[in-house]
Enzyme design. Structure first.
Site, mmCIF file in Angstrom:
data_model
loop_
_atom_site.group_PDB
_atom_site.id
_atom_site.type_symbol
_atom_site.label_atom_id
_atom_site.label_comp_id
_atom_site.label_asym_id
_atom_site.label_seq_id
_atom_site.Cartn_x
_atom_site.Cartn_y
_atom_site.Cartn_z
ATOM 1 N N ASP A 2 0.836 -1.202 0.000
ATOM 2 C CA ASP A 2 0.000 0.000 0.000
ATOM 3 C C ASP A 2 0.872 1.253 0.000
ATOM 4 O O ASP A 2 1.966 1.249 0.554
ATOM 5 C CB ASP A 2 -0.918 -0.016 1.239
ATOM 6 C CG ASP A 2 -2.108 0.913 1.074
ATOM 7 O OD1 ASP A 2 -2.329 1.428 -0.041
ATOM 8 O OD2 ASP A 2 -2.816 1.127 2.071
ATOM 9 N N GLY A 3 0.355 2.291 -0.615
ATOM 10 C CA GLY A 3 1.017 3.592 -0.534
ATOM 11 C C GLY A 3 1.696 4.068 -1.808
ATOM 12 O O GLY A 3 2.388 5.093 -1.777
ATOM 13 N N HIS A 19 3.123 3.579 -8.989
ATOM 14 C CA HIS A 19 2.900 2.159 -9.286
ATOM 15 C C HIS A 19 4.134 1.542 -9.956
ATOM 16 O O HIS A 19 4.498 0.405 -9.663
ATOM 17 C CB HIS A 19 1.660 1.980 -10.169
ATOM 18 C CG HIS A 19 0.380 2.363 -9.479
ATOM 19 N ND1 HIS A 19 0.083 1.959 -8.191
ATOM 20 C CD2 HIS A 19 -0.683 3.124 -9.880
ATOM 21 C CE1 HIS A 19 -1.104 2.442 -7.845
ATOM 22 N NE2 HIS A 19 -1.580 3.160 -8.842
ATOM 23 N N SER A 47 -7.277 -5.458 -5.532
ATOM 24 C CA SER A 47 -8.416 -6.044 -4.818
ATOM 25 C C SER A 47 -9.695 -5.947 -5.646
ATOM 26 O O SER A 47 -9.778 -5.162 -6.601
ATOM 27 C CB SER A 47 -8.624 -5.318 -3.482
ATOM 28 O OG SER A 47 -9.183 -4.043 -3.708
ATOM 29 N N TRP A 51 -11.447 -2.209 -8.412
ATOM 30 C CA TRP A 51 -12.147 -1.971 -9.681
ATOM 31 C C TRP A 51 -12.915 -0.650 -9.645
ATOM 32 O O TRP A 51 -13.356 -0.159 -10.679
ATOM 33 C CB TRP A 51 -13.099 -3.130 -10.009
ATOM 34 C CG TRP A 51 -12.413 -4.401 -10.384
ATOM 35 C CD1 TRP A 51 -12.407 -5.560 -9.659
ATOM 36 C CD2 TRP A 51 -11.634 -4.677 -11.563
ATOM 37 N NE1 TRP A 51 -11.672 -6.528 -10.315
ATOM 38 C CE2 TRP A 51 -11.188 -6.008 -11.481
ATOM 39 C CE3 TRP A 51 -11.271 -3.908 -12.679
ATOM 40 C CZ2 TRP A 51 -10.393 -6.597 -12.475
ATOM 41 C CZ3 TRP A 51 -10.477 -4.497 -13.661
ATOM 42 C CH2 TRP A 51 -10.047 -5.824 -13.554
ATOM 43 N N LEU A 113 10.359 -20.967 -3.875
ATOM 44 C CA LEU A 113 9.420 -19.987 -3.315
ATOM 45 C C LEU A 113 8.125 -20.051 -4.110
ATOM 46 O O LEU A 113 8.155 -20.046 -5.337
ATOM 47 C CB LEU A 113 10.011 -18.570 -3.423
ATOM 48 C CG LEU A 113 9.054 -17.409 -3.121
ATOM 49 C CD1 LEU A 113 8.766 -17.326 -1.625
ATOM 50 C CD2 LEU A 113 9.608 -16.081 -3.610
#
Ligand code: IPE
Ligand code: MG
Length: 223
Positions: A2-3, A19, A47, A51, A113
């Site tokens: 976030d952020g 972004h 998320s 949208w 991973l």
């Protein structure tokens, strides 16, 4: 993660630039996770609620995602990373889904991973989907009410076969779970970091893991 937007705003830059920098932080996080011996890294990329953002920002994010998938799959593969995506693919563009499917297929046998990216993901929707799958299985006689327990229910979730998260990190100072892995995070340790996601580096990941190791996990039991 976030952020990104606030990171850009603080620099007088458009959100897209935030972004882009966030995508670089993803590369660092994956590298850091491999270096720290983390076996499962799950990133909340987009998320179900995202949208609601303006179409132009969604286009930018999807463009960035495609760029990331085109550029990084081979390196992820060389580093033993298995990519998987959870979320509602029906809402993603065909071109995005094609790249996701190709990336998943290319890396499917890797074991160092498991990198899970949650895209068009919401935990409540995931739980409802699990309930639907469960009802279908029950309709076919594959499961009955007596057989149902937490483990069986978990096998209907998108994270079937994955361990529950030990540690959840959220950047940018927000202290919310925002519809992320609600079922799976029942006993996760939470760490909230003030830094915005583009500034979150390998050292921050290492510090969070160190803090995690200092926590006392009792799962509701007495000391
Ligand atoms: C995280 O940054 C990336 C996504 C949710 C796609 P934000 O876009 O949420 O950035 P803020 O919260 O506006 O700063
Ligand atoms: Mg945000």
């Amino acid at each position: 993660m976030d952020g990104n937007g606030r990171w850009a705003r603080a620099r007088g830059l458009p959100r897209t630039v935030g972004h882009n920098s966030g995508a670089e932080a993803v590369r660092q996080a994956v590298k850091g996770a491999v270096a720290c011996g983390v076996e499962y890294l799950t990133l909340f990329g987009f998320s179900s609620e995202n949208w609601k953002r303006p179409a132009a920002e969604i286009d930018d994010l999807m463009g960035l995602l495609k760029l990331y998938l085109r550029r990084e799959i081979e390196e992820l593969h060389q580093n033993g990373v298995r990519l998987q995506v959870i979320g509602d693919r029906a809402r993603l563009g065909r071109d995005v889904v094609n790249l996701i499917e190709a990336g998943e297929a290319r890396t499917r046998d890797n074991t160092r991973l498991v990198l899970t990216v949650a895209l068009s993901y919401g935990a409540r929707a995931e739980i409802v989907l699990a309930a639907k799958r469960l009802l279908e299985a029950a309709g076919k006689g594959d499961i009955s009410a007596e057989d149902l327990n937490e483990e069986r229910f978990g096998s209907f979730l998108l994270t079937a076969g994955m361990p529950d998260p030990d540690l959840l990190i959220r950047t940018s100072g927000e202290k919310r779970i925002s519809n992320f892995l609600l079922w799976q995070c029942a006993y996760a340790e939470f760490i909230f970091v003030d830094k915005h996601w583009p500034d979150f580096g390998i050292d921050d990941l290492k510090a969070a893991i160190e803090e995690y190791h200092g926590r006392s996990r009792r799962y509701g039991a007495a000391e």
